[in-house]
Scaffold this motif. Sequence first.
Motif, mmCIF file in Angstrom:
data_model
loop_
_atom_site.group_PDB
_atom_site.id
_atom_site.type_symbol
_atom_site.label_atom_id
_atom_site.label_comp_id
_atom_site.label_asym_id
_atom_site.label_seq_id
_atom_site.Cartn_x
_atom_site.Cartn_y
_atom_site.Cartn_z
ATOM 1 N N GLU A 1 29.983 36.889 33.360
ATOM 2 C CA GLU A 1 29.200 36.871 34.584
ATOM 3 C C GLU A 1 29.928 36.116 35.693
ATOM 4 O OE1 GLU A 1 26.273 37.874 37.112
ATOM 5 O OE2 GLU A 1 26.475 38.562 35.021
ATOM 6 N N ASN A 2 30.590 35.030 35.325
ATOM 7 C CA ASN A 2 31.304 34.215 36.311
ATOM 8 C C ASN A 2 32.674 34.783 36.678
ATOM 9 O OD1 ASN A 2 29.235 32.313 36.545
ATOM 10 N ND2 ASN A 2 29.997 31.105 34.820
ATOM 11 N N TRP A 3 33.090 35.862 35.984
ATOM 12 C CA TRP A 3 34.393 36.471 36.261
ATOM 13 C C TRP A 3 34.313 37.475 37.420
ATOM 14 C CZ3 TRP A 3 38.889 34.698 34.567
ATOM 15 C CH2 TRP A 3 40.036 35.488 34.749
ATOM 16 N N LYS A 4 33.155 37.768 37.917
ATOM 17 C CA LYS A 4 33.007 38.749 38.994
ATOM 18 C C LYS A 4 33.840 38.331 40.199
ATOM 19 C CE LYS A 4 28.676 36.584 40.461
ATOM 20 N NZ LYS A 4 27.218 36.786 40.613
ATOM 21 N N ASP A 5 34.279 39.348 40.930
ATOM 22 C CA ASP A 5 35.138 39.178 42.107
ATOM 23 C C ASP A 5 36.578 38.841 41.726
ATOM 24 O OD1 ASP A 5 32.921 39.622 43.760
ATOM 25 O OD2 ASP A 5 32.409 37.484 43.776
ATOM 26 N N LEU B 1 26.704 44.173 25.387
ATOM 27 C CA LEU B 1 27.189 43.225 26.384
ATOM 28 C C LEU B 1 28.495 43.722 27.009
ATOM 29 C CD1 LEU B 1 26.830 40.362 27.678
ATOM 30 C CD2 LEU B 1 28.294 39.506 25.823
ATOM 31 N N ILE B 2 29.381 44.185 26.175
ATOM 32 C CA ILE B 2 30.674 44.689 26.663
ATOM 33 C C ILE B 2 30.472 45.903 27.570
ATOM 34 C CG2 ILE B 2 32.878 45.702 25.995
ATOM 35 C CD1 ILE B 2 32.574 42.685 25.382
ATOM 36 N N GLU B 3 29.609 46.825 27.141
ATOM 37 C CA GLU B 3 29.360 48.024 27.943
ATOM 38 C C GLU B 3 28.744 47.671 29.289
ATOM 39 O OE1 GLU B 3 30.228 51.192 27.550
ATOM 40 O OE2 GLU B 3 31.384 50.432 25.825
ATOM 41 N N GLU B 4 27.850 46.679 29.285
ATOM 42 C CA GLU B 4 27.214 46.250 30.534
ATOM 43 C C GLU B 4 28.255 45.792 31.548
ATOM 44 O OE1 GLU B 4 24.333 42.618 32.152
ATOM 45 O OE2 GLU B 4 24.432 43.043 29.995
ATOM 46 N N TYR B 5 29.236 45.007 31.070
ATOM 47 C CA TYR B 5 30.225 44.460 32.003
ATOM 48 C C TYR B 5 31.376 45.422 32.265
ATOM 49 C CZ TYR B 5 27.645 40.166 32.249
ATOM 50 O OH TYR B 5 26.656 39.242 32.499
#
Length: 480
Positions: A424-428, A454-458
Amino acid sequence: MLHLNKDVLFLIFEELKNDKKTLYSCILVNRTWCVIAIPILWKNPLQTTLTEKAGRILFSVIFSHLSEESRNILKNQGINNIITEKCQRPLFNYISFWKELNLTFLERINFSKNIGKSNVSIVRNEILKLFINRNTKFLELCIPRNFCYQLHNFPGAEHCFSELESLSFHCHYKTSQTILEGLARICKSIKKLRFHNLYYCTDNSGIIKLIEVQKNLNDIGFIYRSYNRRDEKFNKSLEESLIKHVNTIKYLRIDWKPITRILSYLVNLLGLEINMPHFTNWNNENLSFPILRFLKVQRVPSKILASLIENTKGNLSEISIHYDGADSKRLIQAIYQNCSNLRYLKLSLAVNTNSLISEFENLLINCQFLKELIIDINDIFDILEFCWDKLFEILDRSSPISLCKFNFTSYKTIKLEYLKLFLENWKDKRPMLLIIGNDNYSLDMEVNQQLKDLIEEYKMKGIIKNCYIGGNICEDFEWI
């Protein structure tokens, strides 16, 4: 495209040499493309593992090249099932295009044509005569274990192996050193040598003779593949054989604790690999490798390892370390203070240690070119868990822009809430390529499904580009 100059086509096809599927399609375009692509395609037909069907097809092609003399020898021995009307001469002499000869394919003759065991050696001998002659010339050679044919005695062997640049030799107690002694008489231009399974080698006289006669030995490795080692006298003589090549050797692998001062002479090393069988100390020679770029060590005490890294001159770009976890703080400091050009880092900890966490952020800040990070925690016997949450927090906060390849391996399951927060914190940031090397997820169907979801979501969010979940395949995983 169809009318490109032949030299241009050759250069293009050379770039496709590892893409067999595309290269194969090129031979179907027209005769010119076919004539140029076929020699590249057949340079090393054994580059990939053959299926049983592909093995049979390959042997059919090989048998089609057999001379009339060889065919008659086989027929006279009652071996008629491989000599059929279908074995017509091919349009190309495919054998002449081979430059990399891996003799392990001879071991597959048993299933290829249902040849009786008593006739296998006869067929192998005729095939070797087909490959070893005055019309072929190999650059690379691989000799498997149990191989007992004296290659240097085949007519044309001197021409065939006169320009050999790479040799991989798999030792076994049945493998005679006379094979290497014979090759030493005709091979003087070998640049790369690999000796595998040295534990099974009872005599190293042939190895030493082969090493001594080389004129430009560049890359050499002694590989045991076993915790058992030969006595120091055996290993010492191998080290001493390298003395005359210290000016040319740029890559070295040894699977034992150094006995002589050979490392202190190898100042031109670009790559060094040391795999010690156990965590044992050895004299620190204040080693200095001013141009070293690749370092891979296993079970070298961290104190000695840190000193070695401190004595490099900032050229290290790849480091792979399996160590005891002691004094990890100094080791991490040695890396980020002396390896500003680091691009690949693997840390494999033999015991659980969280002391590296305090310095890890400094490593990320100082190694701004880091692209790939592997953290392998062997915590199967540890009561305390590794601080994955703290590591992920630091990675999110301080990873350089270039870092996007991760491999996290642990015997204990990494908690999903830690991974979720990390992602979640890896975005951008750049989409990551991720390996989670843990088979424990497959033991719990519910947790395994939650991880996949979880993997598919991200992936859908564009944060993960590709991901593999399973055993530790860190250096073999096809990232893209």
